[in-house]
Each structure stands twice: as structure tokens, then as C-alpha cells.
Design a protein around this motif. Structure first.
Motif, PDB file in Angstrom:
ATOM      1  N   GLU A 263       0.935  -1.152   0.025  1.00 40.47           N
ATOM      2  CA  GLU A 263       0.009   0.192   0.051  1.00 40.47           C
ATOM      3  C   GLU A 263       0.946   1.148  -0.053  1.00 40.47           C
ATOM      4  O   GLU A 263       2.067   1.198   0.359  1.00 40.47           O
ATOM      5  CB  GLU A 263      -0.839  -0.068   1.116  1.00 40.47           C
TER       6      GLU A 263
ATOM      7  N   GLU B  94       4.003   2.210   2.379  1.00 43.33           N
ATOM      8  CA  GLU B  94       4.032   0.768   3.498  1.00 43.33           C
ATOM      9  C   GLU B  94       5.322   0.296   3.178  1.00 43.33           C
ATOM     10  O   GLU B  94       5.938   0.139   2.027  1.00 43.33           O
ATOM     11  CB  GLU B  94       2.821  -0.220   2.925  1.00 43.33           C
TER      12      GLU B  94
ATOM     13  N   GLU C 179       6.266  -4.613   6.630  1.00 41.73           N
ATOM     14  CA  GLU C 179       4.760  -4.193   7.085  1.00 41.73           C
ATOM     15  C   GLU C 179       3.702  -4.965   6.076  1.00 41.73           C
ATOM     16  O   GLU C 179       2.845  -5.347   6.611  1.00 41.73           O
ATOM     17  CB  GLU C 179       4.347  -2.613   7.006  1.00 41.73           C
ATOM     18  N   GLY C 180       4.210  -4.873   4.810  1.00 40.32           N
ATOM     19  CA  GLY C 180       3.288  -5.466   3.675  1.00 40.32           C
ATOM     20  C   GLY C 180       3.346  -6.942   3.851  1.00 40.32           C
ATOM     21  O   GLY C 180       2.056  -7.421   3.790  1.00 40.32           O
TER      22      GLY C 180
ATOM     23  N   ARG D 158       1.174  -7.859   6.720  1.00 36.70           N
ATOM     24  CA  ARG D 158      -0.419  -7.523   6.450  1.00 36.70           C
ATOM     25  C   ARG D 158      -0.965  -8.553   5.521  1.00 36.70           C
ATOM     26  O   ARG D 158      -2.183  -8.881   5.725  1.00 36.70           O
ATOM     27  CB  ARG D 158      -0.491  -5.907   5.898  1.00 36.70           C
ATOM     28  N   GLU D 159      -0.042  -8.964   4.332  1.00 33.58           N
ATOM     29  CA  GLU D 159      -0.825  -9.852   3.737  1.00 33.58           C
ATOM     30  C   GLU D 159      -0.817 -11.192   4.264  1.00 33.58           C
ATOM     31  O   GLU D 159      -1.814 -11.912   3.928  1.00 33.58           O
ATOM     32  CB  GLU D 159       0.379  -9.929   2.345  1.00 33.58           C
TER      33      GLU D 159
ATOM     34  N   ILE E 261      -1.689 -11.676   7.396  1.00 33.40           N
ATOM     35  CA  ILE E 261      -2.792 -11.768   8.111  1.00 33.40           C
ATOM     36  C   ILE E 261      -3.997 -11.838   7.244  1.00 33.40           C
ATOM     37  O   ILE E 261      -4.989 -12.730   7.662  1.00 33.40           O
ATOM     38  CB  ILE E 261      -2.742 -10.532   8.976  1.00 33.40           C
ATOM     39  N   GLU E 262      -4.153 -11.037   6.240  1.00 34.05           N
ATOM     40  CA  GLU E 262      -5.168 -11.151   5.100  1.00 34.05           C
ATOM     41  C   GLU E 262      -5.481 -12.526   4.734  1.00 34.05           C
ATOM     42  O   GLU E 262      -6.633 -12.847   4.660  1.00 34.05           O
ATOM     43  CB  GLU E 262      -4.952 -10.022   4.172  1.00 34.05           C
TER      44      GLU E 262
END
Length: 50
Positions: free
Chosen positions: A18, A21, A25-26, A29-30, A32-33
Motif C-alpha cells: 500500500e 508501506e 509491514e506489507g 499485512r498480507e 494476516i489477510e
């Protein structure tokens, strides 16, 4: 690696960064998603694929 029943194969969690980002961090996040994982620690980038 994630198993997808629909395609009957394995793949890496995918996505993109993002705006603003950083890579670590990316990826957190990915993960987790895509997997619902929690308490992700000790992540260090080791490569990029396109």
C-alpha cells in the motif's frame, strides 16, 4: 504456502504494498489477510518475485 482447493495447488500469499508501506509491514499485512495468522514476529524480507 497456501493450499487452494478450487485450483488444487499451492501458492504464496499475494498482494502488493500500500502507499507508504514498507516491505516488512506489507508482508505481515498480507499474511494476516490471507491466512488469519496472529502475533507474527521475526519477519525479514529475503527476496521479491514478480
Amino acid at each position: 504456502m497456501l493450499y487452494t482447493e478450487h485450483y488444487e495447488d499451492y501458492s504464496l500469499p499475494g498482494g502488493g504494498l500500500e502507499l507508504g508501506e514498507d516491505k516488512t509491514e506489507g508482508i505481515i499485512r498480507e499474511i494476516i489477510e490471507e491466512t488469519g495468522a496472529k502475533n507474527i514476529t521475526n519477519i525479514q524480507p529475503f527476496g521479491i518475485y514478480e
